[in-house]
Design an enzyme around this catalytic site. Structure first.
Site, mmCIF file in Angstrom:
data_model
loop_
_atom_site.group_PDB
_atom_site.id
_atom_site.type_symbol
_atom_site.label_atom_id
_atom_site.label_comp_id
_atom_site.label_asym_id
_atom_site.label_seq_id
_atom_site.Cartn_x
_atom_site.Cartn_y
_atom_site.Cartn_z
ATOM 1 N N GLU A 63 0.836 -1.212 0.000
ATOM 2 C CA GLU A 63 0.000 0.000 0.000
ATOM 3 C C GLU A 63 0.866 1.256 0.000
ATOM 4 O O GLU A 63 1.862 1.342 0.739
ATOM 5 C CB GLU A 63 -0.901 0.044 1.236
ATOM 6 C CG GLU A 63 -2.205 -0.685 1.047
ATOM 7 C CD GLU A 63 -2.155 -2.099 1.554
ATOM 8 O OE1 GLU A 63 -1.029 -2.659 1.614
ATOM 9 O OE2 GLU A 63 -3.221 -2.645 1.875
ATOM 10 N N THR A 233 -6.621 0.276 -20.161
ATOM 11 C CA THR A 233 -6.271 -1.054 -19.674
ATOM 12 C C THR A 233 -4.914 -1.386 -20.284
ATOM 13 O O THR A 233 -4.404 -0.644 -21.128
ATOM 14 C CB THR A 233 -7.297 -2.118 -20.115
ATOM 15 O OG1 THR A 233 -7.453 -2.028 -21.532
ATOM 16 C CG2 THR A 233 -8.631 -1.926 -19.429
#
Ligand code: DSN
Length: 439
Positions: A63, A233
């Site tokens: 994270e 993407t």
């Protein structure tokens, strides 16, 4: 010294540990080899991309962003993410890149979260005219939580109706203006969208998910010099793993990064980040430029061969990798054609065409594209053959005099021919035995 006993389910291969899953993967491996895959958003990732994607980087939580994480042990992960970001900046010429979005829809959602507030007005190309769900469609969060205004294409040309875009932008003054789509066969005029959007104070976003590989190779004009944010993407024409990226001007970097993490996501998928980095390296090669050129050449050859056989192409043809066509004049729906093609070894998806009177589950059109077949080496000759098969399938499906069994026999015959062609074109990344047979 005695050998340490290792539990076989830990040391073993997938086949030993979970034959059920392994068997399904092998069957899918054979399907991807034996079928002609025309879904324009699909491709064959390279062996190198697959290796990185399936690597031990999946074991790590990270994270935060490189140099500012919430977990220790990030030395190698930071290197991977920085490398990926630098490669993306270089390939696309972007000021800032976030490579953490899990895919395209989360990337677009991060743009909403970072750059506007629920209830704000947003504008995008309607799904029924080639846009994407996340460009403000009412069934998506982008249409539920924001005031969505949708533009479309012109009925006669099938191309973006810029008069409508301009009029709606002036009337509604959107906070965000999305351009790009998932079923639009023509060049997107990013400069014109930027001019219209900026004249009403909108932030302009280009979704290049479908064409990222073409943009990287210079086969489609880049939106980067014109728009504020670009989303994509990484697994379509760019031929990477399933993932997403957001490219933006430096002024939006902080808001976009905070929206991705902690706004929407937890830990990035580090193995995916590594695989995106590999795909970006591949995208700088001369081979990839030739690949992207061939994608467009194949799509245009196929479009011409289908037109000659009376297929009704939306906008009359294609500038990119994708062809959208209305099956109505062939006496069948797009839904029926997609099912009949699948039964014949040719895989596409049924799709609404602009102004389609039919519903999304049983629409009039089909959508096909050339990224995957170009990856396995198909060229002009194979495009002619493909158009011929598609014409045969349409005729068989439309022939009401044929009994179901006769129809099935025709599809089976075409399937055999398709398999024979596919046998000559092994696909990147698939598993083959020493004799070239798919495992
Ligand atoms: N599912 C993608 C496509 O097929 O175009 C868009 O999200």
């Amino acid at each position: 010294m005695e050998a340490v006993a290792v539990r076989p389910e830990v040391a073993g291969t997938l086949a030993a540990v979970d034959p059920e899953v392994e068997t399904i993967i092998r069957a899918e491996n054979r399907r991807q080899h034996n079928k002609i895959r025309l879904i324009p958003s699909e491709n064959y990732a390279s062996q190198a991309v697959l290796e990185a994607s399936g690597s031990i980087l999946t074991n790590k939580y990270s994270e935060g962003y490189a140099g500012a994480r919430y977990y220790e042990g990030q030395r190698e992960i930071d290197k991977i993410e920085r490398l990926c970001v630098e490669r993306a900046k270089e390939v696309f010429g972007a000021e800032h890149v976030n490579v953490q979005p899990y895919s395209g829809s989360p990337a677009n959602q991060a743009v909403y979260v970072g750059l506007c507030a629920p209830g704000d007005t947003v504008m995008g190309l309607a799904l029924a005219h080639g846009g994407h769900l996340t460009h403000g469609d009412r069934v998506s969060i982008s249409g539920m939580h924001y005031k969505s205004v949708q533009y479309g294409v012109c009925r006669d040309s099938g191309e973006i109706d810029f008069d409508q875009v301009e009029a709606l932008a002036k009337e509604h003054r959107p906070k965000l203006l999305f351009c790009g789509g998932t079923a639009y066969p023509r060049i997107v005029d990013f400069a014109r969208f930027a001019e219209i959007g900026h004249s009403v104070g909108a932030i302009v976003i280009a979704d290049i998910a479908h064409i990222a590989g073409l943009v990287a190779a210079g086969m489609h004009p880049s939106p980067v010099p014109h728009v504020d944010v670009v989303t994509t993407t990484t697994h379509k024409s760019l031929r990477g793993p399933r993932g997403g990226m957001i490219l933006c001007r430096a002024q939006y970097a902080d808001a976009i990064d905070k929206a991705v993490f902690p706004g929407l996501q937890g830990g990035p998928h580090n193995s995916t980040t590594a695989a995106i980095a590999v795909a970006l390296k591949e995208a700088t090669s001369e081979e990839f430029k030739l690949y992207a050129q061939q994608i467009v050449a194949n799509a245009q050859t196929l479009a011409a061969a289908l037109s000659v056989r009376g297929f009704a192409l939306s906008s009359g043809g294609t500038d990119n990798h994708l062809i959208l066509m209305d099956m109505t004049n062939k006496g069948i729906t797009g839904y029926a054609m997609a099912k009949a093609l699948d039964a014949s070894g040719i895989v596409c998806n049924f799709n609404r065409v602009p102004f389609d009177p039919r519903p999304a589950r049983k629409p009039s059109g089909i959508r096909i594209g050339t990224p995957a077949i170009t990856s396995r080496g198909f060229g002009a000759e194979e495009m002619e053959q493909l158009a011929e098969w598609m014409d045969r399938v349409a005729q068989v499906r439309a022939n009401k005099a044929l009994e179901l069994d006769d129809r099935k026999a025709e599809y089976a015959e075409i399937t055999t021919e398709v398999r024979a062609l596919c046998a000559r074109f092994p696909a990147p990344g698939l598993l083959y035995d020493g004799g070239g047979k798919p495992l």
